[in-house]
Design an enzyme around this catalytic site. Sequence first.
Site, PDB file in Angstrom:
ATOM      1  N   ARG A  17     -11.835  10.314   2.321  1.00  0.00           N
ATOM      2  CA  ARG A  17     -10.444  10.731   2.504  1.00  0.00           C
ATOM      3  C   ARG A  17     -10.178  11.845   1.513  1.00  0.00           C
ATOM      4  NH1 ARG A  17      -4.730   7.473   3.636  1.00  0.00           N
ATOM      5  NH2 ARG A  17      -4.551   8.641   5.574  1.00  0.00           N
ATOM      6  N   TYR A  73      -5.393  10.407  -6.905  1.00  0.00           N
ATOM      7  CA  TYR A  73      -6.232   9.443  -7.612  1.00  0.00           C
ATOM      8  C   TYR A  73      -7.462  10.138  -8.226  1.00  0.00           C
ATOM      9  CZ  TYR A  73      -3.321   5.691  -5.725  1.00  0.00           C
ATOM     10  OH  TYR A  73      -2.265   4.863  -5.435  1.00  0.00           O
ATOM     11  N   GLN A 104     -12.002   1.092   2.150  1.00  0.00           N
ATOM     12  CA  GLN A 104     -11.781   2.257   1.287  1.00  0.00           C
ATOM     13  C   GLN A 104     -11.930   1.848  -0.173  1.00  0.00           C
ATOM     14  OE1 GLN A 104      -7.847   4.095   0.301  1.00  0.00           O
ATOM     15  NE2 GLN A 104      -8.569   5.764   1.601  1.00  0.00           N
ATOM     16  N   GLY A 146       0.025   4.870  10.861  1.00  0.00           N
ATOM     17  CA  GLY A 146       0.165   3.903   9.794  1.00  0.00           C
ATOM     18  C   GLY A 146       1.534   3.259   9.687  1.00  0.00           C
ATOM     19  N   ARG A 147       2.524   4.038   9.244  1.00  0.00           N
ATOM     20  CA  ARG A 147       3.838   3.457   8.952  1.00  0.00           C
ATOM     21  C   ARG A 147       4.459   2.803  10.187  1.00  0.00           C
ATOM     22  NH1 ARG A 147       3.309   3.063   3.607  1.00  0.00           N
ATOM     23  NH2 ARG A 147       1.551   4.453   3.411  1.00  0.00           N
TER      24      ARG A 147
END
Length: 330
Positions: A219, A171, A101, A312-313
Amino acid sequence: MSQLLNPLQAGSLVLNSRLIMPPMATSKAEPDGRVSPAILEYYREKSAGGYFSLIIIEHSFIQQAGKASGNQLSVAEDHVIDGLKELADIIRANGSKAVMQINHAGSAAAQEVTGTVPVGPSAVKNPRKGGVPHELTVPEIREVVAAFGAAAHRVKQAGFDGVEIHSAHGYFLNQFFSPLTNRRTDEYGGDVLGRIRIHLEVIAAVRAAVGEEFPILIRLGAADYTDGGTTAADSQIAAREFVKAGVRIIDISGGFSGYNNPESNEPGYFAPLSAAVKEVVDVPVILTGGITDAAAAERLLAQGKADLIGVGRAVMKDSQWAQKAIESLK
């Protein structure tokens, strides 16, 4: 038959299941952004056994001005390529595909990290960080677009299976997409098509750098969950254009809400967004967010909310999660 264990093909990218590991920042790189022994060990451990069909490496800065934090991975200079190749080789040797990414933090950057004044689409306060950036001129925008292309070329040189463009979590590219931070009156502002003009230029620059067959993912911060911010309807328009431009997979997350949904903490809490995007595109859609067991992943796939599930987490906490999940379905 388990939905999660079905293979999937997206362009030239062939995946052996629907389970992926999404990008998650570790802050384990060297201070200058080079791959460190700690990063290699982290991804070696997470990819062991090849239980994820795809691992997307955490966001990596395309130029110094876009560095989000200390010890963030770099794709900004050629000298990082050898380390990135070692990283890609480890993941692929373990049996997973590897995608990198690439990102620019924009107004989410801090001068003490980058050494330069943060930049953005407009001189308006960043809703998450608070600072007011320098408003980029059109020539400056073109420089950032070119930096995305150069970064993507390095990703391909390092032997990755694809590249993911980051336009989520508030972002740089997400700042252009969101009306909260994009108040431009030129061709890079206004309606959704104006606000994603830079995205389409980035996709074109990346495609020119990597060739026709190399998979490009994006994404997308598909909603800000804030009055005046982006909505699922905006993201449907954007996603259609991204696919026309050559994006092979769309990875859904939050916008200025980050990787959380303030309206829900249900497993797969971005499912309404991924389902909305899936309605209008013919490429695979990734759903992440609060998915901590295989049954929830199966259910979301069966309901048609997405084509790929990112966990993910739960994996950050337990490196054996994917192995246990896959084995529970066999």
